[in-house]
Write a protein that holds these residues in place. Structure first.
Motif, PDB file in Angstrom:
ATOM      1  N   PRO A  13       0.822  -1.205   0.000  1.00 50.10           N
ATOM      2  CA  PRO A  13       0.000   0.000   0.000  1.00 50.10           C
ATOM      3  C   PRO A  13       0.862   1.264   0.000  1.00 50.10           C
ATOM      4  O   PRO A  13       1.991   1.234   0.476  1.00 50.10           O
ATOM      5  N   PHE A  14       0.299   2.354  -0.513  1.00 46.17           N
ATOM      6  CA  PHE A  14       0.990   3.634  -0.599  1.00 46.17           C
ATOM      7  C   PHE A  14       0.376   4.540   0.462  1.00 46.17           C
ATOM      8  O   PHE A  14      -0.725   5.072   0.285  1.00 46.17           O
ATOM      9  N   VAL A  15       1.098   4.695   1.569  1.00 46.11           N
ATOM     10  CA  VAL A  15       0.567   5.445   2.705  1.00 46.11           C
ATOM     11  C   VAL A  15       1.050   6.891   2.658  1.00 46.11           C
ATOM     12  O   VAL A  15       2.231   7.154   2.414  1.00 46.11           O
ATOM     13  N   ILE A  16       0.114   7.797   2.907  1.00 46.04           N
ATOM     14  CA  ILE A  16       0.419   9.228   2.985  1.00 46.04           C
ATOM     15  C   ILE A  16       0.205   9.665   4.434  1.00 46.04           C
ATOM     16  O   ILE A  16      -0.841   9.373   5.023  1.00 46.04           O
ATOM     17  N   GLY A  17       1.187  10.336   4.997  1.00 51.51           N
ATOM     18  CA  GLY A  17       1.045  10.769   6.379  1.00 51.51           C
ATOM     19  C   GLY A  17       2.220  11.604   6.823  1.00 51.51           C
ATOM     20  O   GLY A  17       3.082  11.987   6.033  1.00 51.51           O
ATOM     21  N   ARG A  18       2.264  11.874   8.125  1.00 45.48           N
ATOM     22  CA  ARG A  18       3.310  12.735   8.672  1.00 45.48           C
ATOM     23  C   ARG A  18       4.557  11.940   9.077  1.00 45.48           C
ATOM     24  O   ARG A  18       5.630  12.505   9.224  1.00 45.48           O
ATOM     25  N   LEU A  19       4.407  10.629   9.268  1.00 47.68           N
ATOM     26  CA  LEU A  19       5.553   9.814   9.681  1.00 47.68           C
ATOM     27  C   LEU A  19       6.592   9.726   8.564  1.00 47.68           C
ATOM     28  O   LEU A  19       6.233   9.573   7.389  1.00 47.68           O
ATOM     29  N   PRO A  20       7.876   9.783   8.895  1.00 45.88           N
ATOM     30  CA  PRO A  20       8.929   9.723   7.864  1.00 45.88           C
ATOM     31  C   PRO A  20       8.892   8.438   7.048  1.00 45.88           C
ATOM     32  O   PRO A  20       9.301   8.422   5.892  1.00 45.88           O
ATOM     33  N   GLU A  21       8.403   7.332   7.648  1.00 45.12           N
ATOM     34  CA  GLU A  21       8.407   6.062   6.931  1.00 45.12           C
ATOM     35  C   GLU A  21       7.236   5.909   5.951  1.00 45.12           C
ATOM     36  O   GLU A  21       7.152   4.900   5.247  1.00 45.12           O
ATOM     37  N   CYS A  22       6.348   6.878   5.904  1.00 40.77           N
ATOM     38  CA  CYS A  22       5.249   6.818   4.936  1.00 40.77           C
ATOM     39  C   CYS A  22       5.800   6.927   3.513  1.00 40.77           C
ATOM     40  O   CYS A  22       6.835   7.561   3.278  1.00 40.77           O
ATOM     41  N   ALA A  23       5.095   6.320   2.549  1.00 43.08           N
ATOM     42  CA  ALA A  23       5.528   6.412   1.148  1.00 43.08           C
ATOM     43  C   ALA A  23       5.599   7.866   0.705  1.00 43.08           C
ATOM     44  O   ALA A  23       6.485   8.245  -0.063  1.00 43.08           O
ATOM     45  N   LEU A  24       4.657   8.672   1.186  1.00 50.06           N
ATOM     46  CA  LEU A  24       4.705  10.119   0.962  1.00 50.06           C
ATOM     47  C   LEU A  24       4.542  10.795   2.314  1.00 50.06           C
ATOM     48  O   LEU A  24       3.448  10.794   2.890  1.00 50.06           O
ATOM     49  N   ALA A  25       5.651  11.321   2.843  1.00 50.38           N
ATOM     50  CA  ALA A  25       5.638  11.997   4.138  1.00 50.38           C
ATOM     51  C   ALA A  25       5.411  13.489   3.919  1.00 50.38           C
ATOM     52  O   ALA A  25       6.152  14.130   3.169  1.00 50.38           O
ATOM     53  N   LEU A  26       4.380  14.032   4.558  1.00 53.76           N
ATOM     54  CA  LEU A  26       4.033  15.442   4.412  1.00 53.76           C
ATOM     55  C   LEU A  26       4.299  16.182   5.722  1.00 53.76           C
ATOM     56  O   LEU A  26       3.699  15.858   6.752  1.00 53.76           O
ATOM     57  N   PRO A  27       5.160  17.199   5.712  1.00 59.58           N
ATOM     58  CA  PRO A  27       5.447  17.981   6.918  1.00 59.58           C
ATOM     59  C   PRO A  27       4.358  19.021   7.175  1.00 59.58           C
ATOM     60  O   PRO A  27       4.608  20.232   7.156  1.00 59.58           O
ATOM     61  N   ASP A  28       3.162  18.533   7.379  1.00 62.23           N
ATOM     62  CA  ASP A  28       1.995  19.395   7.541  1.00 62.23           C
ATOM     63  C   ASP A  28       1.362  19.044   8.886  1.00 62.23           C
ATOM     64  O   ASP A  28       0.950  17.900   9.107  1.00 62.23           O
ATOM     65  N   PRO A  29       1.284  19.988   9.839  1.00 61.37           N
ATOM     66  CA  PRO A  29       0.748  19.676  11.171  1.00 61.37           C
ATOM     67  C   PRO A  29      -0.705  19.224  11.160  1.00 61.37           C
ATOM     68  O   PRO A  29      -1.178  18.621  12.130  1.00 61.37           O
ATOM     69  N   ASN A  30      -1.420  19.485  10.066  1.00 59.58           N
ATOM     70  CA  ASN A  30      -2.816  19.064   9.970  1.00 59.58           C
ATOM     71  C   ASN A  30      -2.971  17.668   9.382  1.00 59.58           C
ATOM     72  O   ASN A  30      -4.082  17.184   9.216  1.00 59.58           O
ATOM     73  N   VAL A  31      -1.846  17.040   9.065  1.00 62.31           N
ATOM     74  CA  VAL A  31      -1.850  15.681   8.525  1.00 62.31           C
ATOM     75  C   VAL A  31      -1.615  14.695   9.663  1.00 62.31           C
ATOM     76  O   VAL A  31      -0.718  14.887  10.496  1.00 62.31           O
ATOM     77  N   SER A  32      -2.397  13.626   9.702  1.00 65.83           N
ATOM     78  CA  SER A  32      -2.223  12.601  10.731  1.00 65.83           C
ATOM     79  C   SER A  32      -0.974  11.779  10.461  1.00 65.83           C
ATOM     80  O   SER A  32      -0.428  11.786   9.355  1.00 65.83           O
ATOM     81  N   ARG A  33      -0.525  11.049  11.472  1.00 60.97           N
ATOM     82  CA  ARG A  33       0.698  10.243  11.336  1.00 60.97           C
ATOM     83  C   ARG A  33       0.575   9.266  10.166  1.00 60.97           C
ATOM     84  O   ARG A  33       1.481   9.136   9.362  1.00 60.97           O
TER      85      ARG A  33
END
Length: 217
Positions: free
Chosen positions: A144-164
């Motif tokens: 799966p392609f996970v989007i989130g705030r965690l660095p290990e996500c496939a797409l890590a977003l440095p956005d405080p409104n994004v969940s881990r």
């Protein structure tokens, strides 16, 4: 956007920047109506729902092709976007990228035209991608392609409104879907909140304050 708004945008394309083009004869809005009609006529039933054609060849008379030449690039872009919007409103999905081509057909007289609609499956040459706000592209090449705030996500977003772990993109046979992972602020597709939604070329996914564009390239 809806069919009426699509037609209004095609009319504005001519009346605005390219207003010098004669209002007589064949008009872009006629092409838009025919294109969406061909989508409805040529749709088929797939494993996960209705599949719409994704390649459209618009064949024009030599005179009409010459009239449209000054704004052909914009017209092709609007017709492709109209196809995507019609797919969203009708619940269709595509098997590949949406493409609109313009061709001259010498046998056609002024005002006459044809739209040939084809369904072209992704044969491995089309890659789902996410376009970031700064223009960078990220291929959705793992599952799966996970989007989130965690660095290990496939797409890590440095956005405080994004969940881990905010959302996930999954392949479902002949469809690609985005799934919200019980995020705090939710996931939107084209400004509508979703728990799970199929994606079509051109969709906008909002995660936190970040807007991603889903494209097939």
């Amino acid at each position: 956007m809806g069919l009426q708004q699509f037609e209004q945008r095609l009319e504005q394309l001519v009346e605005g920047v390219f207003g010098r083009v004669s209002r007589g004869g064949l008009q872009p809005v006629e092409l838009g109506r025919r294109l969406t009609r061909e989508m409805d006529l040529e749709r088929s039933v797939g494993m996960r729902g209705l599949i719409a054609p994704n390649r459209f060849t618009v064949r024009l008379s030599p005179r009409d092709r010459e009239r449209f030449e000054p704004f052909e690039e914009g017209l092709v872009r609007e017709l492709a976007e109209g196809a995507r919007e019609h797919a969203r409103s009708e619940g269709y999905h595509f098997l590949g990228a949406v493409e609109v081509l313009m061709e001259t057909e010498p046998s056609l007289g002024p005002g006459s035209f044809r739209v040939v609609a084809e369904t072209l499956a992704d044969a491995g040459g089309v890659t789902p991608t996410l376009v970031l706000p700064d223009g960078r592209r990220v291929a959705v090449d793992r599952e799966p392609f996970v989007i989130g705030r965690l660095p290990e996500c496939a797409l890590a977003l440095p956005d405080p409104n994004v969940s881990r772990r905010h959302a996930e993109i999954r392949r479902r046979r002949d469809a690609v879907v985005v799934v919200d992972l019980d995020s705090t602020n939710g996931t939107l597709v084209n400004d509508s909140p979703v728990q799970e939604s199929p994606l079509v070329d051109g969709d906008q996914i909002t995660i936190g304050e970040t807007v991603l564009r889903y494209e097939l390239v």
